[in-house]
Enzyme design. Sequence first.
Site, PDB file in Angstrom:
ATOM      1  N   GLY A  40      30.027  18.017  42.790  1.00 23.16           N
ATOM      2  CA  GLY A  40      30.752  19.279  42.777  1.00 23.16           C
ATOM      3  C   GLY A  40      30.426  20.021  41.495  1.00 23.16           C
ATOM      4  O   GLY A  40      29.753  19.498  40.599  1.00 23.16           O
ATOM      5  N   SER A  41      30.931  21.225  41.369  1.00 26.38           N
ATOM      6  CA  SER A  41      30.542  22.073  40.242  1.00 26.38           C
ATOM      7  C   SER A  41      30.978  21.498  38.901  1.00 26.38           C
ATOM      8  O   SER A  41      30.257  21.633  37.905  1.00 26.38           O
ATOM      9  CB  SER A  41      31.131  23.474  40.423  1.00 26.38           C
ATOM     10  N   GLU A  43      31.016  18.517  37.986  1.00 26.81           N
ATOM     11  CA  GLU A  43      30.237  17.332  37.629  1.00 26.81           C
ATOM     12  C   GLU A  43      28.796  17.669  37.255  1.00 26.81           C
ATOM     13  O   GLU A  43      28.078  16.815  36.719  1.00 26.81           O
ATOM     14  CB  GLU A  43      30.194  16.314  38.789  1.00 26.81           C
ATOM     15  N   GLU A  62      34.034  11.943  49.991  1.00 25.59           N
ATOM     16  CA  GLU A  62      34.425  11.069  48.885  1.00 25.59           C
ATOM     17  C   GLU A  62      34.934   9.705  49.335  1.00 25.59           C
ATOM     18  O   GLU A  62      34.767   8.700  48.638  1.00 25.59           O
ATOM     19  CB  GLU A  62      35.471  11.763  48.007  1.00 25.59           C
ATOM     20  N   HIS A  85      34.543  14.577  42.537  1.00 24.12           N
ATOM     21  CA  HIS A  85      34.892  15.945  42.192  1.00 24.12           C
ATOM     22  C   HIS A  85      36.355  15.987  41.749  1.00 24.12           C
ATOM     23  O   HIS A  85      37.152  15.117  42.087  1.00 24.12           O
ATOM     24  CB  HIS A  85      34.663  16.839  43.409  1.00 24.12           C
ATOM     25  N   HIS A 292      53.472  -8.347  57.679  1.00 24.73           N
ATOM     26  CA  HIS A 292      53.220  -7.026  58.259  1.00 24.73           C
ATOM     27  C   HIS A 292      54.460  -6.463  58.939  1.00 24.73           C
ATOM     28  O   HIS A 292      54.597  -5.255  59.092  1.00 24.73           O
ATOM     29  CB  HIS A 292      52.070  -7.108  59.273  1.00 24.73           C
ATOM     30  N   GLY A 414      44.595  -2.407  55.114  1.00 20.41           N
ATOM     31  CA  GLY A 414      45.033  -1.854  56.387  1.00 20.41           C
ATOM     32  C   GLY A 414      44.620  -0.410  56.582  1.00 20.41           C
ATOM     33  O   GLY A 414      44.851   0.167  57.637  1.00 20.41           O
TER      34      GLY A 414
END
Length: 540
Positions: A40-41, A43, A62, A85, A292, A414
């Site tokens: 992204g800009s 980075e 991502e 980003h 669970h 999960g």
Amino acid sequence: MQQQVVDTRNDTVTETVTVREAVFRLLREFGMTSVFGNPGSTELPMFMDFPEDFRYVLGLQECVVVAMADGHAQATHNAAFINLHSAAGVGHAMGNIFTAYRNQTPLVITAGQQARSILPFEPFLGSTQAAELPRPYVKWSVEPARAEDVPLAIARAYYIAMTPPRGPVLVSIPSDDWAVRTLPVAARQVSRALRPDPETLAAIANALDAARAPAIVVGAAVDRDGAWAEAVELAERHQARVYVAPMSGRCSFPEDHPLWAGFLPAMRERIVERLAGHDLVFALGAPAFTYHVEGNGPHLPEGAALVQMTDDPQVAAWAPTGTAAICSIRLGLVDLLAQSAPPQRPAPPTHVRPGRVAEPPAGERLSVDWVLQTLSDVRPRDSIVVEEAPSARSTMHGHLPIFASETFYTMASGGLGWSLPAAVGVALGKPGTRVIALIGDGSAMYAIQALWSAVRLGLPIMVVILNNRRYAALHEFARIFGYRHDDPVPGTDLPDLDFVGLAAAQGMRGLRVDRAEALRPALMEGLQSSGPLLIEVEVR
């Protein structure tokens, strides 16, 4: 122009470098020369003059980036480096950051941030409280107070990520930090493996020796810490049946061993039923226990005691009962084997695996158990299975056994959307190894962009999609809440997904199998292919 400053850490004159140069030097010393990212800009300044000995591994979303890095870190036993980003990019990644946290995978995550000079003005793409965004599912998170502190922050992040219990960390870096000059930071050797204290270890050894019928419940930390052989030796010495902990993300005991006793369900009452007859339960590299659904009653069978060895202090803290040693699993087992001297015990009954299933009649949709049995028949014992097919998990336990260390990975959280890109990372981290991504149709759609990365990297991955045209795991789970077998479950049907077409759109060849006679040839082609191949299997 070279610049020099007095290094107050040792009173020497040291040449300064840019933050960018210092970070890449440090990453090189840490052995992290693959950068997993989606640019992204904010980075872009990091990658000016990108070093020739580094590799940028591109993911198209991502969540794909983080899961690829997770698989790579697990395969290589070293932290993986990620560049995300700012703000929304970290948000996209959070599902698989959560999974990395549950998997205890070491990840050093950097996130772009807007320039410091405009942060007071709430700029576009600025991340408000950037260090708070990923919490609580990172071990540490920071935006350094000064640009000059970025290399030190990344060094600290690496040591924290690699210290058990391992996990992800995040450093937010404003875009104008990379060109600032600072002192270089050298990698240090930091010991991370902890031995158990002798007193606690002696208590565990004495309990094992005195037990009439001990059981060992192994978790992912056994395989993660390279303690597979020691776990087998301990089980054989004590003639202890070995169960797999609920929701374990790795295989930590050979499933064809005479002492292997199967998988524990994530339900309190069912666990107690399965462990009945044992007077001692040793939770080894596993929580005691992961549940669970809501349960009632005791956590252990009547008359049974619990001992535990874990690398995670939190797991030891919330265990409902028992003695716990907090240490490296491998070093703890080495020390335990040096102390434990049980009496001769008879071998316990062997676990009875489900029988073989017959080939489906012509024209009938394929059953999952037969598909997995066929896959087990043809795959090499040392091939790696990366799985995310929740509705097929119990069937896989019966018909797709795992035999060797580091040949099985799944998500311990999960959260769906991890295993398909993680298979890419595992294949990248173990070059030349055959990787089988076993994915449900619903799971595949969370991160289908990973197919593109597999093609671009030319990896020998066979992607097997079990297409039952719905979120089948939810149909099964609905019965726990009182649904009848034929009650509709809204939002769970997935008709008309064409995975061969989705693969082709990303440059990957695909095969569709809906007849029994076509399955084995397709699997053999996938196992022999030099590049990635997707096989969509229509199952009932």
